[in-house]
Design a protein around this motif. Structure first.
Motif, mmCIF file in Angstrom:
data_model
loop_
_atom_site.group_PDB
_atom_site.id
_atom_site.type_symbol
_atom_site.label_atom_id
_atom_site.label_comp_id
_atom_site.label_asym_id
_atom_site.label_seq_id
_atom_site.Cartn_x
_atom_site.Cartn_y
_atom_site.Cartn_z
ATOM 1 N N GLN A 293 0.877 -1.134 0.034
ATOM 2 C CA GLN A 293 0.027 -0.076 -0.037
ATOM 3 C C GLN A 293 0.757 1.346 -0.125
ATOM 4 O O GLN A 293 0.656 2.307 -0.797
ATOM 5 N N PHE A 294 1.861 1.212 0.830
ATOM 6 C CA PHE A 294 2.786 2.531 0.931
ATOM 7 C C PHE A 294 3.503 2.652 -0.505
ATOM 8 O O PHE A 294 3.781 3.833 -0.661
ATOM 9 N N MET A 295 3.988 1.517 -0.945
ATOM 10 C CA MET A 295 4.885 1.704 -2.168
ATOM 11 C C MET A 295 4.178 2.039 -3.443
ATOM 12 O O MET A 295 4.397 2.830 -4.042
ATOM 13 N N ILE A 296 2.613 1.565 -3.422
ATOM 14 C CA ILE A 296 2.163 1.586 -4.713
ATOM 15 C C ILE A 296 0.702 2.493 -4.732
ATOM 16 O O ILE A 296 0.205 3.321 -5.449
ATOM 17 N N GLY A 297 -0.166 2.203 -3.584
ATOM 18 C CA GLY A 297 -1.329 2.951 -3.354
ATOM 19 C C GLY A 297 -2.385 1.995 -3.006
ATOM 20 O O GLY A 297 -2.463 0.941 -2.764
ATOM 21 N N ALA A 298 -3.695 2.656 -3.220
ATOM 22 C CA ALA A 298 -5.011 1.955 -2.925
ATOM 23 C C ALA A 298 -5.321 1.021 -3.847
ATOM 24 O O ALA A 298 -5.775 -0.093 -3.119
ATOM 25 N N VAL A 299 -4.983 1.097 -5.122
ATOM 26 C CA VAL A 299 -5.339 0.040 -5.798
ATOM 27 C C VAL A 299 -4.523 -1.171 -5.534
ATOM 28 O O VAL A 299 -5.212 -2.439 -5.395
ATOM 29 N N ALA A 300 -3.353 -1.138 -5.292
ATOM 30 C CA ALA A 300 -2.524 -2.314 -4.954
ATOM 31 C C ALA A 300 -2.764 -2.928 -3.598
ATOM 32 O O ALA A 300 -2.862 -3.955 -3.404
ATOM 33 N N LYS A 301 -3.318 -2.044 -2.691
ATOM 34 C CA LYS A 301 -3.844 -2.149 -1.368
ATOM 35 C C LYS A 301 -4.788 -3.515 -1.526
ATOM 36 O O LYS A 301 -5.224 -4.117 -0.831
ATOM 37 N N ALA A 302 -5.866 -2.949 -2.374
ATOM 38 C CA ALA A 302 -6.987 -3.578 -2.766
ATOM 39 C C ALA A 302 -6.742 -5.272 -3.257
ATOM 40 O O ALA A 302 -7.212 -6.215 -2.889
ATOM 41 N N VAL A 303 -5.664 -5.235 -3.997
ATOM 42 C CA VAL A 303 -5.181 -6.356 -4.628
ATOM 43 C C VAL A 303 -4.628 -7.308 -3.498
ATOM 44 O O VAL A 303 -4.989 -8.511 -3.272
ATOM 45 N N ALA A 304 -3.898 -6.472 -2.891
ATOM 46 C CA ALA A 304 -3.232 -7.215 -1.650
ATOM 47 C C ALA A 304 -4.182 -7.854 -0.636
ATOM 48 O O ALA A 304 -3.977 -8.874 0.103
ATOM 49 N N THR A 305 -5.175 -6.889 -0.226
ATOM 50 C CA THR A 305 -5.860 -7.434 0.680
ATOM 51 C C THR A 305 -6.974 -8.754 0.318
ATOM 52 O O THR A 305 -7.344 -9.563 0.929
ATOM 53 N N THR A 306 -7.270 -8.524 -1.014
ATOM 54 C CA THR A 306 -8.150 -9.765 -1.688
ATOM 55 C C THR A 306 -7.329 -10.862 -1.519
ATOM 56 O O THR A 306 -7.644 -12.112 -1.123
ATOM 57 N N ILE A 307 -5.991 -10.767 -1.926
ATOM 58 C CA ILE A 307 -4.936 -12.227 -1.794
ATOM 59 C C ILE A 307 -4.837 -12.928 -0.426
ATOM 60 O O ILE A 307 -4.841 -13.874 0.024
ATOM 61 N N THR A 308 -4.710 -11.654 0.459
ATOM 62 C CA THR A 308 -4.287 -12.250 1.897
ATOM 63 C C THR A 308 -5.733 -12.204 2.765
ATOM 64 O O THR A 308 -5.405 -12.489 4.065
ATOM 65 N N TYR A 309 -6.867 -11.987 2.208
ATOM 66 C CA TYR A 309 -8.133 -11.948 3.120
ATOM 67 C C TYR A 309 -8.121 -13.051 4.190
ATOM 68 O O TYR A 309 -8.471 -13.057 5.055
ATOM 69 N N PRO A 310 -8.005 -14.540 3.331
ATOM 70 C CA PRO A 310 -8.112 -15.586 4.421
ATOM 71 C C PRO A 310 -7.268 -15.419 5.731
ATOM 72 O O PRO A 310 -7.579 -15.878 6.836
ATOM 73 N N LEU A 311 -6.138 -14.981 5.584
ATOM 74 C CA LEU A 311 -5.109 -14.818 6.481
ATOM 75 C C LEU A 311 -5.783 -13.770 7.601
ATOM 76 O O LEU A 311 -5.713 -14.131 8.887
ATOM 77 N N GLN A 312 -6.396 -12.680 6.992
ATOM 78 C CA GLN A 312 -7.044 -11.641 7.857
ATOM 79 C C GLN A 312 -8.063 -12.359 8.847
ATOM 80 O O GLN A 312 -8.398 -11.879 9.920
ATOM 81 N N THR A 313 -8.896 -13.142 8.179
ATOM 82 C CA THR A 313 -9.862 -13.818 8.632
ATOM 83 C C THR A 313 -9.422 -14.555 9.952
ATOM 84 O O THR A 313 -9.982 -14.607 11.085
ATOM 85 N N ILE A 314 -8.400 -15.479 9.661
ATOM 86 C CA ILE A 314 -7.806 -16.198 10.965
ATOM 87 C C ILE A 314 -7.339 -15.395 11.752
ATOM 88 O O ILE A 314 -7.371 -15.724 13.128
#
Length: 288
Positions: free
Chosen positions: A183-204
């Motif tokens: 997010q800090f390197m690229i911004g909100a769009v990359a943050k959205a992609v990163a969030t989707t990919i890592t969401y299962p880990l966020q759930t746990i």
């Protein structure tokens, strides 16, 4: 080294990041409430974010979407202060006058994220508990808590579960440090992609931080012998399918993108205005 670590520039970035994030989170806080309910309350059926929020308001009152706002804001303020301070201090010492690059920002962001996780995880464990306290759950296995505030929550967790419980969810949090770094390197769009990919880990991560379940046979077995990220992921997927790992993603994406956009806007404005007043605009701020 010490002059770069303890500098006005790092302090300005830290304060700007903390203020920006606190303001943005306050504006979009109900979205985070919807996300957390869907992650932790397994029996609550996934609906649209507005429907979930309307359901919460109907059952628990108009202010329910803002339940736990104060501990979350305190944790977020401390977390972002630590992250931004570490990021800019490490970057200043790493570069030493050399030109920055995206890969460098990513590495420094990961390092700052690791420090942030180790320092602030107890705050996030407490605020997760407080944010969910008093909620009406569909899952009968969840054990209700009775914390009177932040300090009481700390005291009860240490007394009943041990000091180590304050760092519940640390490992998935460490795996998730790529999220804010990207997010800090690229911004909100990359943050959205990163969030989707890592969401299962966020759930746990949310489940581990919450950690309040009755001693039913299945849940007790899960928490005693299968308390690993892999087993939690597999167990949830077997019970609810692949989509069970992504409950609340809609609310999380809305909250993530909107909060990140507003936070960075405020952060840049506050930092640039402060540096302009300090007369450091050209020499320091633009080199960031």
């Amino acid at each position: 080294m010490s002059s770069e670590v303890f500098s006005y520039e790092s302090l300005v970035h830290a304060v700007s990041g903390a203020v920006g994030s606190v303001t943005a989170m306050t504006v979009f806080f109900p979205l985070d409430t919807a996300r957390l309910r869907l992650q932790v309350d397994e029996q609550r059926k996934a609906k649209s974010t507005p429907a979930i929020l309307a359901e919460i308001v109907k059952e628990e009152g108009l202010l329910a979407p803002y339940r736990g706002w104060f501990p979350v804001i305190c944790s977020l303020c401390c977390s972002n202060f630590v992250y931004f301070y570490c990021f800019h201090s490490l970057k200043a010492n790493w570069l030493k006058g050399h030109k920055s690059a995206p890969a460098t920002d990513l590495i420094i962001g990961i390092a700052a994220g690791v420090i942030n996780v180790l320092v602030t995880t107890p705050l996030w464990v407490v605020n997760t508990r407080l944010k969910l306290q008093g909620s009406k759950f569909r899952n009968a296995d969840i054990h209700p808590t009775d914390y009177s505030g932040i300090l009481d929550a700390f005291a009860q967790i240490i007394r009943d579960e041990g000091v180590g419980a304050l760092w519940n969810g640390t490992f998935p949090s460490l795996l998730l440090v790529l999220n804010p770094a990207i997010q800090f390197m690229i911004g909100a769009v990359a943050k959205a992609v990163a969030t989707t990919i890592t969401y299962p880990l966020q759930t746990i991560q949310s489940i581990l931080r919450f950690g309040q379940f009755r001693d039913s046979t299945e849940r007790s077995k899960l928490l005693s012998s299968l308390r690993t990220i892999k087993c939690l992921l597999v167990n949830r997927m077997r019970k609810y399918g692949l989509l069970g790992l992504f409950k609340g993603l809609e609310a999380k994406l809305l909250q993530t993108v909107l909060t990140a956009a507003l936070m960075f806007l405020l952060y840049e404005k506050i930092a640039s205005s402060t540096f302009r007043v300090m007369g450091l605009t050209n020499n320091h701020y633009k080199k960031r």
